[in-house]
Structure formats: C-alpha cells, structure tokens
Scaffold this active site. Structure first.
Site, short mmCIF file in Angstrom:
data_model
loop_
_atom_site.label_atom_id
_atom_site.label_comp_id
_atom_site.label_asym_id
_atom_site.label_seq_id
_atom_site.Cartn_x
_atom_site.Cartn_y
_atom_site.Cartn_z
CB SER A 1 16.88 -0.67 34.85
OG SER A 1 17.24 0.51 34.47
CG HIS B 1 17.15 -5.36 35.62
ND1 HIS B 1 15.86 -4.99 35.88
CD2 HIS B 1 17.86 -4.54 36.30
CE1 HIS B 1 15.61 -3.99 36.37
NE2 HIS B 1 16.69 -3.47 36.71
CD GLU C 1 13.12 -7.66 34.97
OE1 GLU C 1 11.76 -7.57 34.97
OE2 GLU C 1 13.84 -6.67 34.92
CG ASN D 1 12.00 -0.77 35.49
OD1 ASN D 1 11.85 -0.51 36.73
ND2 ASN D 1 13.39 -1.32 35.43
#
Length: 588
Positions: A458, A479, A491, A529
């Site tokens: 992540s 991800h 992702e 993130n």
C-alpha cells in the site's frame, strides 16, 4: 495451369459477388427496414459500439417511421431489436448532455421524443421491444413506451435507470411509466439507487413480459407481435395486492412511502446530491396528475439537474473511469491463465475471489498453513453461495468457479509444482520490505521465467521491492483496496525498469477482475495513500486534542465524505493505518 485458371476465375466471381451483395444503408442509426409476416423489424444499430439516444438518432427514427412504416398499410405490428451483440440501447448520449451549452435545450429534446412516441401510438400498431444486452436509462424508457417487452437470458442483459449516478433523472417518461407498470415501491428503489435488474426479476416485477434464449429472440418477438394483433397475446396489467393498494392509493400510505424513501436518501447522500430529491418530488407531487403535466415536470427537472455542478462532476468521473482503461503499453507478452495469490487473509482472499469469479482465471491461493488457507477458501465460498442464493449465479457456475480455485499451503509440497505453472503471483503478505524481499526470492525459485511478480503493497515503492529481484523488469505493484470485492479502484505501479508488456498484463487482469485500474507514479504512498496521509495525520492530531471520535466522523460525513476517518481506519485495520502513517512520515 488449367487448375490455376479455374482458381483465379472462382476468386474473381467470389469477389464480384461479395461486392455486389454489399447493401447501402439508408440510416446512420438503424439497419435497413424489413417486414416479416406483416411485422416491421426496426433494427437499432448506431455507429458506436453502444446504441445511445441522441438528436441524430431521433432524426433517423422520425424519417424511418414517416417514410417506411406509416404509409405501409400491410404492416400489422413493429418489433424493435438491436443488431449489437450486447446492448439494446445503453441510454442517452452523455456527450450530448455534457456539450449542450444551454441545458434548457435538453427539455425541448425530451419533449420532442414524447411527441414522436405519441405519434407512433396514434398508428394503433402494437410495439414489441426485443431486448438483448444492456437496456438502460433512455433505452429502458424506449422499451417502456412499447406494449410488450421480451428480454433474453444473456448475462449482459440488464435493465435499469442509472441516471441518478450521473446526477440526473430519467427524462423520457421513466418516472411516469415505471410506477404504473411495477408500482411505486419498485420504481423508487430502481430510480433512486440506479441499480440494474436481471431479466428474471424484471419479469416478476412486470417490467418485461417474457424471458427467452438469445437465439430465439427475434422469432419469438415476431410471434408475440402477431399475437397482440389477433388477441391471443395480452399486454401486462398490474394487479395490486393489499399492501400496494394501501401504500399507493391512500394519502396516509403515500405519506409513509415517501417519508421512508426520503429518510433513506438523507442517510445515503447526506443531502449532497440534488437528483434523488428531484426524483422524489416528481413522483410525489405528480401523483394523480395528467401525463402531460407529469412529463413536462420531469423534462424541466431533468434539464435543471443537467446544469448543476454535481452532474458535471459525476459525468466527469464517468468519462475519467472510461479514459483510464486506455494505455500505450501494448499487449501482454504471454497470455494470463493462472493467477497465484500469496496470503489467504482478508486481502488475499478478496484478490483470489475477484480473480476466480469475475476474471475466470485458474487461481492458486496459498497461505502458510492449512487453517489459514481454509479460512480464505471459506470466505470465497460464502461469497459464491450468497450469489447462488440471490440467483446471481447458477449451481453449475458455482461448481465450475470453485473448481478453478486451488488451495495450497507450506505443508503441501506440491505447491511448488502448481506455482511453476503460474503466469503471475500477487503477494498480499506483511507490509515490510524485508518480508517482501524474502517472498520475492522464494517465488523466483519456483515461478516460470515469464511469470510476473506483483506486490499488493500500500505504500512501499516498487523500485525498492524490485531491488531484490533476479528479473526486476517483471516486478510491478497492484494495490487493491479493502474489501477487495466491493472497492473498484486498483492502483497499478510500474517502477522505472518494469517492462511495458508487464504493465499491459496488470491492466488486463485488473479489468477482468472488474476493477477500475489506474496507472500511478512509483512514490511512497502512490496516489491514494499519498493524498490520504495528510488527512489522517490531522485526524490523529484532533483526536490527541480531545475531539470526540463520533464528532470527527459526523463532521466529515456532513462535509461529503462517504465514511468518516475513524470508521475508515477501523475498516482498513488500525494496524495497517498506523503502519502506513509511520512509513509515510519518514518518506519524501
């Protein structure tokens, strides 16, 4: 020599015959009109992959009916059917809505559509909609204008009103016809949520009259159309049960129905989306009023919503979701047939589930011991059984899907033989660089030379993971977001040395899994993130300052977030949130 002359002659005649058999189309949005046994066949076939409603299609439809149908007194009935393999009409042309500078023009366009169907009805001809594939939005409204609707068992056949997901509402009499055919409770549910219904359920609701195999659609449609003419086939007339009567035909029942519907809308939207409230207003305030008044109000509010920034933003998201599927990485070098997943926890089981179910891949699910892989296998099996119980999957499909899932663990030596046949391995192990390197090294010992190693990290940069690889060009990031079966985003992260065909393969896998894959830069936190970390840091600071958790969640939901930051952290896992936050605090 003699044989060569014969072959040349045959080729010449074949080419000549082919050329002479080419048919000039009279319309841009329809195939040429034909009549079978007194039934006119109108074949929808626009220039794009999907049939969509537009001004050009309307022009063509008016020309077709005025020149070929109305003057022909031998025509007894009309069948609308699509020449496309997977769609009837997929809705209105979104670009037409987006590009209209004066959105009030859209009201004129919809009112013109009503006038067209009113003229058709004056002909007294029965109209049959033969539906194969997507019948959505304006496509379903077209079908609801017909006297009889037939849908196929094709998996791609779905019916629904997705307009609310674009900040709009059905603008071609959907809010008028659906409540009369299926009842107000069903209409509110379908129009307010935008969810699709499958043919079997649509038949139970009265939205379609018959469900048939795709191969027999046209012949059955012609037979039913002739039946409508001679009276052997009857059109659907809804019979209200006592509950429907009380909810729809009494003032107190309608008050209760719309009150509950508004409470649901308030809860789901937080008041941030105007379309659901406009839909409620149209359905409630036009109850018992004339068709003309109802349709005028519907068209007015459709044009008003099209002018809102909310609709513009949602249409932008729709276009963006479509655009990200295009890339210039070419095609995978090797076909992907077997997907291996390392780790059978919540994340790993989710990746395995979408791979074996949506993707139809052969899936190897591996964990460290039998108990771990059994938990992952049960998670997947429960999800599949739920689909069977909801009639979204047949028993045969359930069995064949389960047969493609192969559970493995360290105690079974044969796992290495299975992994030697994998085309890609997706790891969902502990989020620590050393662990990733150890797993990568172990996998390269057993995987075939062409296999791709994808990390579900992540936040860790893929370039750092690839530093421990023998074949760094075959290392990539994929991800996923938890819970994997529900969260659409994926992702895809290439590092500087990732081969283009590896990126193409990741995109292909993600698309088949039903994801919305996006290519993102290989930086700490990638895209999501990296955006989320400053937000969570501020939330943590507020918690330390004594702000109640419930107030933080409520404030952000009131602002427009789908869930609050505390709930999000809890759903993702507080340990993972803490790990990502710690990692990102040390990153650039």
């Amino acid at each position: 020599m003699y044989n060569n002359k014969i072959i040349k002659s045959i080729k010449h005649l074949s080419c000549k015959r082919f050329i002479s058999s080419e048919v000039t189309r009279n319309f841009k949005y329809f195939d040429n009109f034909e009549v079978k046994n007194g039934v006119g066949i109108v074949r929808l076939n626009g220039p794009a992959k999907m049939n969509t409603l537009s001004g050009g299609m309307q022009d063509d439809a008016e020309k077709l009916f005025n020149e070929y149908i109305i003057p022909n007194k031998e025509i007894k009935a009309i069948v609308f059917i699509s020449s496309k393999p997977d769609n009837f009409i997929a809705g209105a042309d979104i670009n037409m809505i987006k590009e209209a500078k004066d959105k009030t023009e859209l009201k004129n366009l919809t009112m013109r559509g009503h006038k067209f169907f009113d003229e058709l009805k004056k002909s007294k001809l029965p109209f049959v909609a033969a539906i194969n594939g997507a019948c959505l939005g304006g496509g379903l409204e077209w079908a609801l204008y017909c006297d009889y609707r037939i849908a196929t068992t094709n998996k791609k056949t779905v019916l629904g009103f997705p307009e609310v997901q674009l900040g709009l509402l059905p603008g071609m009499a959907g809010t008028y016809h659906l409540p009369k055919i299926a009842g107000y409770a069903t209409a509110l549910d379908m129009i307010l949520t935008g969810k699709n219904v499958r043919p079997d359920k649509a038949k139970k609701l009265g939205i379609v009259d018959l469900v048939v195999d795709e191969a027999s659609l046209e012949s059955v449609a012609i037979t039913q159309a002739l039946g409508l003419v001679n009276g052997t086939v009857k059109t659907f007339k809804r019979k209200k049960d006592i509950t429907s009567y009380l909810l729809e035909d009494t003032p107190i029942g309608r008050y209760f129905l719309f009150k509950k519907a508004k409470e649901t809308v308030d809860k789901q939207t937080g008041g941030h989306y105007p379309a659901p409230y406009k839909i409620l207003e149209i359905l409630e305030k036009n109850y018992g009023k004339s068709k003309a008044v109802h349709l005028d109000d519907e068209a007015t509010k459709f044009a008003e919503l099209a002018a809102t920034p909310v609709s513009a933003a949602l249409i932008g998201i729709f276009h963006g979701t479509t655009a990200v599927k295009k890339h210039d990485y070419g095609s995978p070098k090797f076909p992907i047939k077997t997907v291996a997943v390392l780790g059978a926890g919540l994340m790993g089981a989710g990746i395995a589930q979408v791979s074996v179910d949506n993707g139809k891949y052969r899936v190897l699910l591996k964990d460290k011991d039998a108990a771990g892989v059994a938990r992952g296998e049960k998670t997947i099996d429960d999800a599949l059984l739920s689909k069977v119980n909801k009639k979204r999957m047949t028993n045969f499909e359930y069995s064949s899907t389960n047969a493609r899932l192969i559970p493995l663990h360290d105690g079974v030596e044969s796992w290495k033989r299975h992994f030697s046949q994998a085309d890609i391995v997706i790891e969902a192990v502990f989020e620590e660089l050393g662990v990733k390197h150890r797993v990568l090294k172990e996998m390269e010992e057993v995987l075939p030379a062409h296999a791709i190693f994808a990390s579900n990290t992540s936040a860790i940069p893929i370039a750092k993971i690839a530093e421990g690889a023998k074949r760094p060009e075959q290392v990539i990031g994929m991800h996923y977001f938890s819970p994997v079966p529900m969260m659409p985003l994926l992702e895809i992260i290439s590092h500087a040395g990732t081969a283009p065909e590896v990126a193409a393969a990741a995109m292909e896998i993600g698309s088949r899994q039903g994801k919305t894959p996006i290519f993102v830069k290989d930086v700490p936190g990638f895209f999501v993130n990296r955006c989320l970390s400053p937000y969570t840091v501020e939330v943590t600071a507020l918690v330390k300052e004594g702000v109640p958790l419930e107030k933080l969640d409520k404030s952000m939901k009131d602002f427009g977030m789908p869930v609050g930051p505390i709930t999000l952290s809890d759903e993702v896992g507080i340990d993972i949130s803490n790990h990502v936050g710690t990692f990102m605090s040390k990153a650039d």
